[in-house]
Write an enzyme that holds these catalytic residues in place. Structure first.
Site, PDB file in Angstrom:
ATOM      1  N   LYS A   1       0.851  -1.187   0.000  1.00  0.00           N
ATOM      2  CA  LYS A   1       0.000   0.000   0.000  1.00  0.00           C
ATOM      3  C   LYS A   1       0.888   1.240   0.000  1.00  0.00           C
ATOM      4  CE  LYS A   1      -1.935   2.565   3.038  1.00  0.00           C
ATOM      5  NZ  LYS A   1      -1.727   3.818   2.271  1.00  0.00           N
TER       6      LYS A   1
ATOM      7  N   GLY B   1       6.760   4.651   8.353  1.00  0.00           N
ATOM      8  CA  GLY B   1       5.837   5.765   8.549  1.00  0.00           C
ATOM      9  C   GLY B   1       6.026   6.344   9.937  1.00  0.00           C
ATOM     10  N   SER B   2       4.997   6.991  10.431  1.00  0.00           N
ATOM     11  CA  SER B   2       5.130   7.688  11.713  1.00  0.00           C
ATOM     12  C   SER B   2       5.071   6.724  12.901  1.00  0.00           C
ATOM     13  CB  SER B   2       4.016   8.728  11.851  1.00  0.00           C
ATOM     14  OG  SER B   2       2.773   8.069  11.864  1.00  0.00           O
ATOM     15  N   THR B   3       5.613   7.170  13.995  1.00  0.00           N
ATOM     16  CA  THR B   3       5.618   6.357  15.217  1.00  0.00           C
ATOM     17  C   THR B   3       4.182   6.099  15.678  1.00  0.00           C
ATOM     18  OG1 THR B   3       7.789   7.187  15.794  1.00  0.00           O
ATOM     19  CG2 THR B   3       6.469   6.306  17.604  1.00  0.00           C
TER      20      THR B   3
ATOM     21  N   GLY C   1       2.808   3.445  13.628  1.00  0.00           N
ATOM     22  CA  GLY C   1       3.519   2.207  13.972  1.00  0.00           C
ATOM     23  C   GLY C   1       2.860   1.486  15.142  1.00  0.00           C
TER      24      GLY C   1
ATOM     25  N   GLU D   1       9.853   0.956  10.584  1.00  0.00           N
ATOM     26  CA  GLU D   1      10.804   2.057  10.369  1.00  0.00           C
ATOM     27  C   GLU D   1      10.030   3.341  10.646  1.00  0.00           C
ATOM     28  OE1 GLU D   1      13.854   1.531   9.733  1.00  0.00           O
ATOM     29  OE2 GLU D   1      13.908  -0.482   8.889  1.00  0.00           O
TER      30      GLU D   1
ATOM     31  N   CYS E   1      13.044  10.731   7.565  1.00  0.00           N
ATOM     32  CA  CYS E   1      13.065  10.224   8.933  1.00  0.00           C
ATOM     33  C   CYS E   1      14.451  10.356   9.547  1.00  0.00           C
ATOM     34  CB  CYS E   1      12.650   8.774   8.923  1.00  0.00           C
ATOM     35  SG  CYS E   1      13.560   7.849   7.684  1.00  0.00           S
TER      36      CYS E   1
ATOM     37  N   GLU F   1       9.442  15.462  16.127  1.00  0.00           N
ATOM     38  CA  GLU F   1       9.827  15.411  14.718  1.00  0.00           C
ATOM     39  C   GLU F   1       8.975  16.415  13.936  1.00  0.00           C
ATOM     40  OE1 GLU F   1       8.627  11.911  12.422  1.00  0.00           O
ATOM     41  OE2 GLU F   1      10.616  11.874  11.549  1.00  0.00           O
TER      42      GLU F   1
HETATM   43  P1  NAD Z   1       1.990   7.875   8.308  1.00  0.00           P
HETATM   44  O1  NAD Z   1       2.298   6.996   9.450  1.00  0.00           O
HETATM   45  O2  NAD Z   1       0.887   8.842   8.416  1.00  0.00           O
HETATM   46  O3  NAD Z   1       1.686   7.025   7.008  1.00  0.00           O
HETATM   47  C1  NAD Z   1       2.570   6.033   6.527  1.00  0.00           C
HETATM   48  C2  NAD Z   1       1.757   5.002   5.785  1.00  0.00           C
HETATM   49  O4  NAD Z   1       0.909   4.347   6.723  1.00  0.00           O
HETATM   50  C3  NAD Z   1       0.847   5.572   4.699  1.00  0.00           C
HETATM   51  O5  NAD Z   1       0.802   4.669   3.611  1.00  0.00           O
HETATM   52  C4  NAD Z   1      -0.508   5.624   5.403  1.00  0.00           C
HETATM   53  O6  NAD Z   1      -1.592   5.558   4.516  1.00  0.00           O
HETATM   54  C5  NAD Z   1      -0.426   4.389   6.273  1.00  0.00           C
HETATM   55  N1  NAD Z   1      -1.299   4.396   7.445  1.00  0.00           N
HETATM   56  C6  NAD Z   1      -1.785   5.451   8.130  1.00  0.00           C
HETATM   57  N2  NAD Z   1      -2.568   5.020   9.133  1.00  0.00           N
HETATM   58  C7  NAD Z   1      -2.575   3.676   9.094  1.00  0.00           C
HETATM   59  C8  NAD Z   1      -3.194   2.650   9.880  1.00  0.00           C
HETATM   60  N3  NAD Z   1      -3.984   2.945  10.911  1.00  0.00           N
HETATM   61  N4  NAD Z   1      -2.964   1.363   9.565  1.00  0.00           N
HETATM   62  C9  NAD Z   1      -2.160   1.049   8.536  1.00  0.00           C
HETATM   63  N5  NAD Z   1      -1.561   1.964   7.745  1.00  0.00           N
HETATM   64  C10 NAD Z   1      -1.760   3.263   8.024  1.00  0.00           C
HETATM   65  O7  NAD Z   1       3.357   8.599   7.947  1.00  0.00           O
HETATM   66  P2  NAD Z   1       3.602   9.645   6.803  1.00  0.00           P
HETATM   67  O8  NAD Z   1       3.077  10.960   7.260  1.00  0.00           O
HETATM   68  O9  NAD Z   1       3.138   9.117   5.499  1.00  0.00           O
HETATM   69  O10 NAD Z   1       5.198   9.665   6.745  1.00  0.00           O
HETATM   70  C11 NAD Z   1       5.949  10.451   7.578  1.00  0.00           C
HETATM   71  C12 NAD Z   1       6.470   9.643   8.743  1.00  0.00           C
HETATM   72  O11 NAD Z   1       7.171   8.515   8.257  1.00  0.00           O
HETATM   73  C13 NAD Z   1       7.451  10.410   9.573  1.00  0.00           C
HETATM   74  O12 NAD Z   1       7.207  10.201  10.932  1.00  0.00           O
HETATM   75  C14 NAD Z   1       8.783   9.788   9.197  1.00  0.00           C
HETATM   76  O13 NAD Z   1       9.783   9.913  10.149  1.00  0.00           O
HETATM   77  C15 NAD Z   1       8.408   8.389   8.939  1.00  0.00           C
HETATM   78  N6  NAD Z   1       9.413   7.759   8.094  1.00  0.00           N
HETATM   79  C16 NAD Z   1      10.231   6.807   8.631  1.00  0.00           C
HETATM   80  C17 NAD Z   1      11.220   6.234   7.853  1.00  0.00           C
HETATM   81  C18 NAD Z   1      12.157   5.191   8.395  1.00  0.00           C
HETATM   82  O14 NAD Z   1      12.746   4.474   7.602  1.00  0.00           O
HETATM   83  N7  NAD Z   1      12.351   5.099   9.691  1.00  0.00           N
HETATM   84  C19 NAD Z   1      11.366   6.618   6.535  1.00  0.00           C
HETATM   85  C20 NAD Z   1      10.518   7.590   6.038  1.00  0.00           C
HETATM   86  C21 NAD Z   1       9.528   8.145   6.824  1.00  0.00           C
END
Ligand code: NAD
Length: 500
Positions: free
Chosen positions: A184, A237-239, A242, A259, A293, A393
């Site tokens: 996704k 994605g975001s913590t 996560g 991650e 990130c 962040e």
């Molecule tokens: P996000 O967590 O909002 O979304 C990430 C993904 O998760 C998207 O595809 C989103 O649609 C999906 N998502 C959202 N809610 C969900 C749920 N309840 N269940 C399953 N999937 C869900 O993050 P974002 O705003 O897209 O990205 C930014 C964040 O990602 C920042 O916190 C950044 O630090 C982190 N990030 C981490 C890394 C790493 O490798 N550690 C790399 C890039 C970004």
């Protein structure tokens, strides 16, 4: 003018869900508008997956799994390599599409995003027939072998900040190990992933091995994470999200790797080579508009050089060319979404409330050509431990600056965070470099550089930055299950319950 020279028309890419080797509409026909962050205009729309579409894709991946798992590993590797070649054949198109969709300057998508994507596919394509197990010297008469077998159907959920590159980080090792995938992409930036799906069909990937489902997190993402027939979720994605993934995974106790966010300390000692430290620190935070990130978002400066460093650093930040991502002269583009820009602007209000001095930036550019885009000037603010912008962040072109006295103080400040992902140290003292490398609590430490990644080197974090690793041979552990097989090859060994 720029539009006329484009080699890509987002309206023409296949914009449906990619399930079982075919592009199909969402079951309920829903779509999501995809917006150009440079001008807030709709680029195109894509199908929006929901639970029934996820079910369909998981079933396709499940059905494709046995044949893919049992395929000659070098054959799997060859397909992955062929995909890299195919993507390279479409270099101009993919880099433009990524720039349009994300706002990354074209110079970056051309020199970083796509080359790194190709490198990843090639590295893990090459690894497909090298995932060997081991033989354990157990007691005589027994052969014990540990095989590494694919985990099964893997759900992969990625964010919007490096869509195609993260897609390669996740897909390439999972496929090389013999897993099938339901991916996704972010609802905000699905275009290059969908285009890649189309090219995968051309390359000859069997139907169902990879399924791509644009959709929202709280619906499609959540359902994928909860799905009882998914064996593993790999999430970036975001913590905050996560945590939801971990909770959602509990139903069938699927494996999870995470991650997550970061608040990277970037530490400059008085013995650093200043011009290199200034340039490297600017790259650490301003590349990709700070939407990384691993961004070096907490600049820690030794008191004795702080003023001189800041003078140069501010001048550099103010000289960064902000502009249309498709213009090859642009060094910084817009943030990827309006919602995210508003979130980052919210931190400026926090600065006003908490008294953080803004050294430069803190506002959108005034160029009328950029007025509809989601732009923000490079922003440098002073902060002390405990301040919101020292802790949280921001995920934008926004760096906090804090001064330290000595090495012990630098370590204390660096580790004063719940995250632990990327970090940097600028010093010409070799012993100090090693001490710092040991002392910083983070998954990656870059000495006299920042943000280096390579498919052979593991990437991931500790603490609130998540667990598990992308990349490196380490990530193959995430995508395989060890299986221990015991063979009795000595008839003289009696069973415990022996009878005549
Ligand atoms: P996000 O967590 O909002 O979304 C990430 C993904 O998760 C998207 O595809 C989103 O649609 C999906 N998502 C959202 N809610 C969900 C749920 N309840 N269940 C399953 N999937 C869900 O993050 P974002 O705003 O897209 O990205 C930014 C964040 O990602 C920042 O916190 C950044 O630090 C982190 N990030 C981490 C890394 C790493 O490798 N550690 C790399 C890039 C970004």
């Amino acid at each position: 003018m720029l539009d006329k020279t484009r080699s890509v028309d987002p309206q023409k890419i296949r914009n449906q869900l990619f399930i079982n080797g075919e592009f199909v509409d969402a079951a309920d026909g829903a779509t999501i508008a995809v917006v150009n962050p440079h001008n807030n205009k709709e680029l195109t729309s894509v199908a929006e997956a929901k639970a029934p579409d996820v079910d369909k894709a998981v079933a396709a991946a499940r059905a494709a799994f046995p044949a893919w798992k049992n395929m000659n590993p070098s054959g799997r590797g060859r397909l992955i390599m062929k995909l890299a070649d195919k993507l390279e054949d479409h270099f101009d198109e993919l880099t433009e599409l990524e720039s349009l969709d994300t706002g990354h300057p074209i110079v970056d998508t051309r020199r970083l995003d796509l080359p790194r994507t190709l490198l990843n596919f090639r590295y893990f394509g090459g690894l497909a027939d090298k995932i060997d197990g081991r033989q354990v010297p157990v007691e005589p008469g027994f052969l014990n072998v540990v095989k590494r077998q694919p985990v099964g159907v893997v759900g992969q959920i990625v964010p919007w900040n490096f869509p195609l590159m993260f897609c390669s980080w996740k897909l390439a090792p999972a496929l090389a190990a013999g897993n099938t995938v339901v991916m996704k992409p972010s609802e905000l930036t699905p275009l290059t992933t969908l285009r890649m799906a189309e090219l995968m069909g051309d390359v000859g990937f069997p139907a169902g091995v990879v399924n791509i489902l644009p959709g929202y997190g709280h619906t499609a993402g959540q359902h994928l994470a909860e799905h009882p027939d998914v064996n593993k979720i790999s999430f970036t994605g975001s913590t905050q999200t996560g945590r939801k993934i971990v909770a959602a995974s509990a139903g069938n106790l699927k494996r999870v790797s995470l991650e997550l966010g970061g608040k990277g300390p970037n530490i400059v000692f008085e013995d650093a080579t200043l011009p290199a430290a200034v340039g490297g620190s600017a790259f650490a935070i301003f590349h990709n508009q700070g939407q990384a990130c691993i961004a070096g978002s907490r600049l820690l400066l030794q008191e004795s050089i702080a003023d001189e460093f800041l003078e140069r650093f501010i001048a550099l930040a103010e000289s960064i060319r902000i502009g249309d991502p498709l213009d090859p002269n642009s060094e910084m583009g817009p943030l990827t979404s309006k919602l995210h820009l508003d979130r980052v602007l919210g931190f400026l209000e926090v600065c006003a409330k908490e008294g953080n001095k803004i050294l430069t930036g803190g506002a959108q550019p005034t160029d009328p050509a950029l007025k509809h885009g989601f732009y923000l000037r490079p922003t440098i603010v002073e902060a002390k431990p405990g301040d919101t912008v020292f802790k949280e962040e921001v995920f934008g072109p926004f760096v906090s600056v804090t001064r330290f006295r000595d090495e012990a103080h630098a370590i204390e400040l660096a580790n004063d965070t719940s995250y632990g992902l990327g970090s940097g140290v600028w010093t010409n003292n070799l012993q100090r470099a090693h001490r710092m490398g040991d002392a910083i609590e983070a998954g990656m430490v870059w000495i006299n550089s920042y943000k280096r990644v390579h498919p052979g080197s593991p990437f991931g974090g500790v603490g609130q930055s998540g667990y598990g690793r992308d990349l490196g041979t380490e990530c193959m552990n995430e995508y395989t299950e060890p299986k221990s097989i015991w063979i009795n090859y000595d008839a003289q060994i009696p069973p415990f319950y022996s009878r005549p």
